[in-house]
Every structure is written in structure tokens, then in C-alpha cells.
Design an enzyme around this catalytic site. Sequence first.
Site, PDB file in Angstrom:
ATOM      1  N   HIS A  18       0.840  -1.202   0.000  1.00  0.00           N
ATOM      2  CA  HIS A  18       0.000   0.000   0.000  1.00  0.00           C
ATOM      3  C   HIS A  18       0.878   1.257   0.000  1.00  0.00           C
ATOM      4  O   HIS A  18       0.637   2.194  -0.776  1.00  0.00           O
ATOM      5  CB  HIS A  18      -0.882   0.057   1.257  1.00  0.00           C
ATOM      6  N   LYS A  42     -16.054  -7.362   4.766  1.00  0.00           N
ATOM      7  CA  LYS A  42     -14.903  -7.830   5.536  1.00  0.00           C
ATOM      8  C   LYS A  42     -15.120  -7.581   7.021  1.00  0.00           C
ATOM      9  O   LYS A  42     -15.742  -6.599   7.410  1.00  0.00           O
ATOM     10  CB  LYS A  42     -13.622  -7.092   5.105  1.00  0.00           C
ATOM     11  N   ARG A  95      -2.386  -6.191  -7.908  1.00  0.00           N
ATOM     12  CA  ARG A  95      -1.380  -7.227  -7.676  1.00  0.00           C
ATOM     13  C   ARG A  95      -1.421  -8.333  -8.723  1.00  0.00           C
ATOM     14  O   ARG A  95      -0.405  -8.972  -8.975  1.00  0.00           O
ATOM     15  CB  ARG A  95      -1.574  -7.855  -6.292  1.00  0.00           C
ATOM     16  N   SER A 132      -3.674  -7.320   2.949  1.00  0.00           N
ATOM     17  CA  SER A 132      -4.049  -7.121   4.351  1.00  0.00           C
ATOM     18  C   SER A 132      -4.630  -8.392   4.943  1.00  0.00           C
ATOM     19  O   SER A 132      -4.385  -8.710   6.115  1.00  0.00           O
ATOM     20  CB  SER A 132      -5.050  -5.969   4.479  1.00  0.00           C
TER      21      SER A 132
END
Length: 161
Positions: A18, A42, A95, A132
Site C-alpha cells: 500500500h 470484511k 497485484r 491485508s
Amino acid sequence: MSTIAVVPGSFDPVTLGHLDVIGRAAGIFDEVHVLVVHNPSKTALLPIAQRVSLIQQAIVDGGLPANILVTSWSVGLLVDYCVEVGAKVLVKGIRSQVDVSYETPMAIVNRNLAGVETVFLLPDPAHAHVSSSLVRQVASLGGDVAPYVPAAVAAFLEAHE
């Protein structure tokens, strides 16, 4: 006229990947808003205020540029925030092809809703495998997350095991 870009995310917690994307965005745009948002799909590890604080500390510790503002948003659409602050660009770290597939429809909708364009930045390959979610899992099982997160985050997670 200055260009404001928004780097949104849950940042739960912020990773070195990040920070890489945030730092590179700060070199491209005049002003960068790192926007911590609540993701209802989440389960959060850290409260939003703690995430904001850890990102701010990581930016200072990492010597990132002064044109970065860290804030949060929890009401309305992401593009509502962009319109409110005059941002014309969203910056998303990508990514893998999975991220491209996930982010592309949102980018199109954000452009349609408010004329906000999305710019995809690839992270440094050293961080491309880190998320994360992975950090949360490693931390929850007592593993060392220091290679994946800023020092302030590693210290915080270690102190709160």
C-alpha cells in the site's frame, strides 16, 4: 490547476505494498488523499481511527511526500467523496489479474457516475504477494508480519496479540 487523486482502501492493516502505491501516486499527482473506507464484506481487525493513525505514522516514518492527506469516509459512495474534494482520479494498486477483474467494473461505474477516472498502479514485485488479509491471518496465528507492514503496524499488532 492541481490534480487531486484518491487512494481508497480498507487498509486493515496498511502494508508495504500500500505504501509503495501511495508514495508513487504522490509523485504523480499534486495532492493524494488516502481514504480509509469501511468494507461491509470484511470483518475488520482495526477500528477506522486506528487505521488512519497507523497510516499517518507509516507515511512520516517512511519519509513519504507531504502532499498526502489521510482521512476516512463511511457514508455514501466513494465517488461522492471524490466530488466533495474535487478529485478526478482514483488510484488502485493491482497485484494480479484477479484484482484487474475485480476493479474494472467498479472503475467503469465510477467513471459513469461522476466522471472519476481510475488509474491502476502495479506494486513493487517485492510486495505484490502481500494483502491485508494475509497479514491478518499471519498475525492471528502468531507469525512475524514485520516483512510485510510498516514498523508502526508491526509494533501495534505485536502489542495487541
